[in-house]
Scaffold this active site. Structure first.
Site, PDB file in Angstrom:
ATOM      1  N   GLU A 167       0.314   3.618   1.845  1.00  0.00           N
ATOM      2  CA  GLU A 167       0.468   4.059   3.239  1.00  0.00           C
ATOM      3  C   GLU A 167       1.883   3.795   3.750  1.00  0.00           C
ATOM      4  OE1 GLU A 167      -1.720   5.580   5.499  1.00  0.00           O
ATOM      5  OE2 GLU A 167      -3.038   5.911   3.803  1.00  0.00           O
ATOM      6  N   THR A 194       0.802  -1.224   0.000  1.00  0.00           N
ATOM      7  CA  THR A 194       0.000   0.000   0.000  1.00  0.00           C
ATOM      8  C   THR A 194       0.837   1.278   0.000  1.00  0.00           C
ATOM      9  OG1 THR A 194      -1.401   1.327   1.476  1.00  0.00           O
ATOM     10  CG2 THR A 194      -0.179  -0.418   2.512  1.00  0.00           C
ATOM     11  N   LYS A 220       2.052  -3.529   7.368  1.00  0.00           N
ATOM     12  CA  LYS A 220       2.147  -3.769   5.919  1.00  0.00           C
ATOM     13  C   LYS A 220       3.595  -3.643   5.439  1.00  0.00           C
ATOM     14  CE  LYS A 220      -2.071  -4.463   4.095  1.00  0.00           C
ATOM     15  NZ  LYS A 220      -2.425  -5.449   3.085  1.00  0.00           N
ATOM     16  N   TYR A 240      -1.173   0.178  10.967  1.00  0.00           N
ATOM     17  CA  TYR A 240      -1.504  -0.526   9.717  1.00  0.00           C
ATOM     18  C   TYR A 240      -0.310  -0.506   8.773  1.00  0.00           C
ATOM     19  CZ  TYR A 240      -3.433  -0.904   4.942  1.00  0.00           C
ATOM     20  OH  TYR A 240      -3.657  -1.257   3.624  1.00  0.00           O
TER      21      TYR A 240
HETATM   22  P1  NDP Z   1     -11.258  -4.601   2.545  1.00  0.00           P
HETATM   23  O1  NDP Z   1     -11.106  -4.097   3.920  1.00  0.00           O
HETATM   24  O2  NDP Z   1     -12.466  -4.206   1.771  1.00  0.00           O
HETATM   25  O3  NDP Z   1     -11.230  -6.201   2.564  1.00  0.00           O
HETATM   26  C1  NDP Z   1     -10.365  -6.886   3.434  1.00  0.00           C
HETATM   27  C2  NDP Z   1     -10.668  -8.366   3.375  1.00  0.00           C
HETATM   28  O4  NDP Z   1      -9.839  -9.028   4.333  1.00  0.00           O
HETATM   29  C3  NDP Z   1     -12.115  -8.733   3.731  1.00  0.00           C
HETATM   30  O5  NDP Z   1     -12.512  -9.821   2.957  1.00  0.00           O
HETATM   31  C4  NDP Z   1     -11.980  -9.153   5.190  1.00  0.00           C
HETATM   32  O6  NDP Z   1     -12.982 -10.046   5.601  1.00  0.00           O
HETATM   33  C5  NDP Z   1     -10.649  -9.865   5.141  1.00  0.00           C
HETATM   34  N1  NDP Z   1     -10.061 -10.053   6.461  1.00  0.00           N
HETATM   35  C6  NDP Z   1      -9.888  -9.137   7.434  1.00  0.00           C
HETATM   36  N2  NDP Z   1      -9.319  -9.708   8.515  1.00  0.00           N
HETATM   37  C7  NDP Z   1      -9.137 -11.014   8.216  1.00  0.00           C
HETATM   38  C8  NDP Z   1      -8.619 -12.125   8.930  1.00  0.00           C
HETATM   39  N3  NDP Z   1      -8.179 -12.020  10.188  1.00  0.00           N
HETATM   40  N4  NDP Z   1      -8.590 -13.320   8.303  1.00  0.00           N
HETATM   41  C9  NDP Z   1      -9.064 -13.469   7.055  1.00  0.00           C
HETATM   42  N5  NDP Z   1      -9.594 -12.459   6.328  1.00  0.00           N
HETATM   43  C10 NDP Z   1      -9.612 -11.235   6.920  1.00  0.00           C
HETATM   44  O7  NDP Z   1      -9.931  -4.212   1.729  1.00  0.00           O
HETATM   45  P2  NDP Z   1      -9.781  -3.935   0.156  1.00  0.00           P
HETATM   46  O8  NDP Z   1     -10.475  -4.989  -0.597  1.00  0.00           O
HETATM   47  O9  NDP Z   1     -10.051  -2.505  -0.102  1.00  0.00           O
HETATM   48  O10 NDP Z   1      -8.206  -4.098  -0.015  1.00  0.00           O
HETATM   49  C11 NDP Z   1      -7.616  -5.356  -0.316  1.00  0.00           C
HETATM   50  C12 NDP Z   1      -6.195  -5.367   0.198  1.00  0.00           C
HETATM   51  O11 NDP Z   1      -5.455  -4.319  -0.422  1.00  0.00           O
HETATM   52  C13 NDP Z   1      -6.055  -5.154   1.696  1.00  0.00           C
HETATM   53  O12 NDP Z   1      -4.969  -5.932   2.142  1.00  0.00           O
HETATM   54  C14 NDP Z   1      -5.715  -3.679   1.817  1.00  0.00           C
HETATM   55  O13 NDP Z   1      -4.977  -3.419   2.998  1.00  0.00           O
HETATM   56  C15 NDP Z   1      -4.869  -3.481   0.576  1.00  0.00           C
HETATM   57  N6  NDP Z   1      -4.887  -2.143   0.013  1.00  0.00           N
HETATM   58  C16 NDP Z   1      -6.062  -1.527  -0.255  1.00  0.00           C
HETATM   59  C17 NDP Z   1      -6.087  -0.280  -0.799  1.00  0.00           C
HETATM   60  C18 NDP Z   1      -7.360   0.398  -1.143  1.00  0.00           C
HETATM   61  O14 NDP Z   1      -7.335   1.596  -1.420  1.00  0.00           O
HETATM   62  N7  NDP Z   1      -8.471  -0.300  -1.177  1.00  0.00           N
HETATM   63  C19 NDP Z   1      -4.829   0.448  -1.112  1.00  0.00           C
HETATM   64  C20 NDP Z   1      -3.655  -0.341  -0.887  1.00  0.00           C
HETATM   65  C21 NDP Z   1      -3.693  -1.579  -0.326  1.00  0.00           C
HETATM   66  P3  NDP Z   1     -14.405  -9.496   6.143  1.00  0.00           P
HETATM   67  O15 NDP Z   1     -15.185  -9.123   4.929  1.00  0.00           O
HETATM   68  O16 NDP Z   1     -14.944 -10.648   6.877  1.00  0.00           O
HETATM   69  O17 NDP Z   1     -14.106  -8.302   7.015  1.00  0.00           O
HETATM   70  P1  GDP Z   2      -6.499   5.838   4.049  1.00  0.00           P
HETATM   71  O1  GDP Z   2      -5.717   6.658   3.072  1.00  0.00           O
HETATM   72  O2  GDP Z   2      -6.284   4.365   3.865  1.00  0.00           O
HETATM   73  O3  GDP Z   2      -6.306   6.257   5.453  1.00  0.00           O
HETATM   74  O4  GDP Z   2      -8.025   6.057   3.611  1.00  0.00           O
HETATM   75  P2  GDP Z   2      -9.258   6.774   4.330  1.00  0.00           P
HETATM   76  O5  GDP Z   2     -10.311   6.866   3.300  1.00  0.00           O
HETATM   77  O6  GDP Z   2      -9.615   6.101   5.608  1.00  0.00           O
HETATM   78  O7  GDP Z   2      -8.712   8.228   4.690  1.00  0.00           O
HETATM   79  C1  GDP Z   2      -8.219   9.110   3.708  1.00  0.00           C
HETATM   80  C2  GDP Z   2      -7.966  10.469   4.354  1.00  0.00           C
HETATM   81  O8  GDP Z   2      -9.214  11.075   4.674  1.00  0.00           O
HETATM   82  C3  GDP Z   2      -7.167  10.423   5.668  1.00  0.00           C
HETATM   83  O9  GDP Z   2      -6.181  11.415   5.643  1.00  0.00           O
HETATM   84  C4  GDP Z   2      -8.199  10.734   6.724  1.00  0.00           C
HETATM   85  O10 GDP Z   2      -7.675  11.379   7.876  1.00  0.00           O
HETATM   86  C5  GDP Z   2      -9.105  11.674   5.957  1.00  0.00           C
HETATM   87  N1  GDP Z   2     -10.452  11.801   6.555  1.00  0.00           N
HETATM   88  C6  GDP Z   2     -11.083  12.964   6.891  1.00  0.00           C
HETATM   89  N2  GDP Z   2     -12.259  12.698   7.455  1.00  0.00           N
HETATM   90  C7  GDP Z   2     -12.397  11.358   7.489  1.00  0.00           C
HETATM   91  C8  GDP Z   2     -13.431  10.498   7.941  1.00  0.00           C
HETATM   92  O11 GDP Z   2     -14.466  10.905   8.440  1.00  0.00           O
HETATM   93  N3  GDP Z   2     -13.237   9.141   7.772  1.00  0.00           N
HETATM   94  C9  GDP Z   2     -12.089   8.653   7.200  1.00  0.00           C
HETATM   95  N4  GDP Z   2     -11.956   7.334   7.023  1.00  0.00           N
HETATM   96  N5  GDP Z   2     -11.082   9.453   6.779  1.00  0.00           N
HETATM   97  C10 GDP Z   2     -11.235  10.783   6.920  1.00  0.00           C
END
Ligand code: NDP
Ligand code: GDP
Length: 368
Positions: free
Chosen positions: A127, A125, A153, A149
Site C-alpha cells: 500500500e 506493505t 506505514k 493506513y
Molecule cells: P490482521 O489485521 O489480521 O492482524 C493485526 C494484528 O494486530 C491483530 O493481532 C490485532 O489484534 C493486532 N492489533 C491491532 N491493533 C493493535 C494494538 N493497538 N495493539 C496491539 N495489537 C494490535 O493483519 P495481518 O495478520 O493480515 O497482517 C499482519 C501485518 O502485516 C499488519 O501489520 C499488516 O498491516 C501488514 N500487512 C498485511 C498484509 C496482508 O495482505 N495481510 C500486506 C502487507 C502488510 P486483534 O486481533 O485484537 O485485533
Molecule cells: P487492501 O489492498 O489492503 O485495501 O485490501 P482489501 O481487501 O481491503 O481491498 C482490496 C481492493 O478491493 C480495494 O481496491 C478495495 O476498494 C476493493 N474492494 C471492492 N469491494 C470491496 C469490499 O466490499 N470490501 C473491501 N475490503 N474491499 C473492496
C-alpha cells in the site's frame, strides 16, 4: 533455543508465523490486546494456542511493550500488530497513526535502549506505493501513500530504515503485497467474497455487495509469506525486500474465480454498492520479487487459482460443518451480514445524494 516475539499474534499472519517458528524449534511469545471477547480462534484453528506464551500488550502503550520485550527476551521481534484495514483508516486516522506509525517507533526505541542486537522485522506493505503508476513495483519504486493506513506505514518503513542506518540495528522491512488465507479478516475483499460465496452456495445469503471491482492486486498465500519474514531476519545484513507473486488480478477476476469454484455465475449475485468505494483507492499493485528470489531464495508456492480454491473450500467446509451442528472456533457466525454501519463514506454518500457534496474526496465531519 531461539526466542521470537510476535506482535499481533491473533491476526491472520501471527498464527502462521508462530506455527512456522515452532516447527523451526523457536520458543514463541506473542502479544495480544485485552478485548471483551477472546480472540484466539486463529491460534486454535492452527493448533498453536497452547504451544506459545501470550503477553498482554498494546502498541499504543509503551510500558506494556517494554514489559513484553523484558518477559520474552527475544532474539527476533516480528512487528505484525497494526490497524491493518485500509477502509477503516479513513474512519480512524489518528488511531491508525498511533498504532501503525508511533507503535513501531515505540518498539524500535525499546530495542535501541535495551539490546540493540535484537533483530526487528517491520510489516511493511505494498500500500506504500499507493498512487504510483509504475508497475511492477520494487524496492526502489516511488512511494505515494493513498490512505491514512499507508501514510502511517510509510512512517514506520522509514523509521525502520533510519534506525538501521543510525544505530546499526538489524531492522528490516518486508514490503509484503496482499496475502490471503482462510484466516484472513472478513472485512478484506478476498475473504468477504469467499465467505459470501460459501453462504450463497448453501442458501444462507442471496447477494454479495461490493465496491470497486476494477482495482487490481497481487494476491499471494499467507503461509508462503511468513516464511519470507523469517528468511529476511536470517540474512547476514539487514535489508528491505518486496514479497509478492508478480501476478496481478482484478477484484472482478477474484469474484469470478470464487463463484466458478462452486459452479455459480457471479453476475447473478454481485451487487455494486457505492458506499463500499473508498474516498481514494489504490488501483494497481503488482510486485517485482526479483530481489527476494535472488537473495532470500524465496518464491511463492501457491497460485492465484489455488488460493481462491483453498479459501472458498475452507469457508464452504466451515459453514457445512456449522449447519450440521458442529461447534468450533471461527469468526464468521459472529459477523453480521445485515448490520447497518454508518461510516464517513456513508455520510459522504448521503450528502451527495442530497446534492450537498463538496466534491470528490471531500466528506463531512458531521458526527464528530
Ligand atoms: P490482521 O489485521 O489480521 O492482524 C493485526 C494484528 O494486530 C491483530 O493481532 C490485532 O489484534 C493486532 N492489533 C491491532 N491493533 C493493535 C494494538 N493497538 N495493539 C496491539 N495489537 C494490535 O493483519 P495481518 O495478520 O493480515 O497482517 C499482519 C501485518 O502485516 C499488519 O501489520 C499488516 O498491516 C501488514 N500487512 C498485511 C498484509 C496482508 O495482505 N495481510 C500486506 C502487507 C502488510 P486483534 O486481533 O485484537 O485485533
Ligand atoms: P487492501 O489492498 O489492503 O485495501 O485490501 P482489501 O481487501 O481491503 O481491498 C482490496 C481492493 O478491493 C480495494 O481496491 C478495495 O476498494 C476493493 N474492494 C471492492 N469491494 C470491496 C469490499 O466490499 N470490501 C473491501 N475490503 N474491499 C473492496
Amino acid at each position: 533455543m531461539k526466542r521470537a516475539l510476535i506482535t499481533g499474534i491473533t491476526g491472520q499472519d501471527g498464527p502462521y508465523l508462530a506455527k512456522f517458528l515452532l516447527e523451526k524449534g523457536y520458543k514463541v511469545f506473542g502479544t495480544y490486546r485485552r478485548v471483551s471477547t477472546p480472540n484466539f480462534w486463529r491460534l486454535q484453528d492452527l493448533g498453536v494456542l497452547n504451544k506459545i506464551t501470550l503477553i498482554p500488550a498494546d502498541m499504543s502503550d509503551m510500558s506494556s511493550l517494554l514489559e513484553a520485550v523484558t518477559i520474552a527476551e527475544p532474539d527476533e521481534v516480528y512487528n505484525l500488530a497494526a490497524q491493518s484495514f485500509v477502509g477503516n483508516s479513513f474512519d480512524q486516522p489518528l488511531l491508525t497513526s498511533d498504532v501503525d506509525a508511533s507503535g513501531s517507533t515505540r518498539f524500535l526505541e525499546i530495542i535501541r535502549h535495551l539490546k540493540k542486537n535484537i533483530k526487528f522485522y517491520q510489516a511493511s506493505t505494498s500500500e506504500l506505493y499507493g498512487a504510483c503508476e509504475k508497475v511492477p513495483q520494487d524496492e526502489h519504486t516511488l512511494m505515494i501513500p493513498n490512505s491514512p493506513y499507508a501514510a502511517a506505514k510509510l512512517y514506520s518503513f522509514h523509521m525502520t530504515r533510519i534506525y538501521r542506518h543510525s544505530y546499526g540495528m538489524f531492522a528490516c522491512n518486508g514490503i509484503l503485497f496482499n496475502h490471503e488465507s482462510p484466516l484472513r479478516g472478513l472485512e478484506f475483499v478476498t475473504r468477504k467474497i469467499t465467505n459470501s460465496v460459501a453462504r450463497i452456495k448453501l442458501g444462507l445469503q442471496h447477494e454479495l455487495r461490493l465496491g470497486n471491482l476494477d482495482t487490481k492486486r497481487d494476491w499471494g498465500y499467507a503461509p508462503d509469506y511468513v516464511k519470507a519474514m523469517w528468511l529476511i531476519l536470517q540474512q547476514d545484513k539487514p535489508d528491505d525486500f518486496v514479497i509478492s507473486t508478480g501476478e496481478m488480478h482484478s477484484v472482478r477476476e477474484f469474484v469470478q474465480e470464487a463463484f466458478n469454484v462452486v459452479g455459480l455465475n457471479w453476475k447473478d449475485f454481485v451487487v455494486s454498492d457505492e458506499r463500499l468505494k473508498r474516498p481514494l483507492d489504490v488501483y494497481q499493485l503488482c510486485g517485482n520479487n526479483g530481489k527476494s528470489r535472488k537473495v532470500l531464495k524465496w518464491k511463492p508456492a501457491v497460485t492465484f487459482k489455488e488460493l481462491v480454491k483453498i479459501m472458498v473450500e475452507s469457508d464452504l467446509g466451515r459453514w457445512q460443518r456449522y449447519m450440521e451442528g458442529e461447534v468450533f472456533p471461527w469468526d464468521a457466525p459472529n459477523h453480521s451480514h445485515e448490520v447497518d454501519i454508518v461510516s464517513r463514506n456513508v455520510v459522504r454518500d448521503k450528502e451527495k445524494e442530497a446534492g450537498k457534496s463538496k466534491g470528490k474526496g471531500k466528506f463531512s465531519l458531521k458526527g464528530w
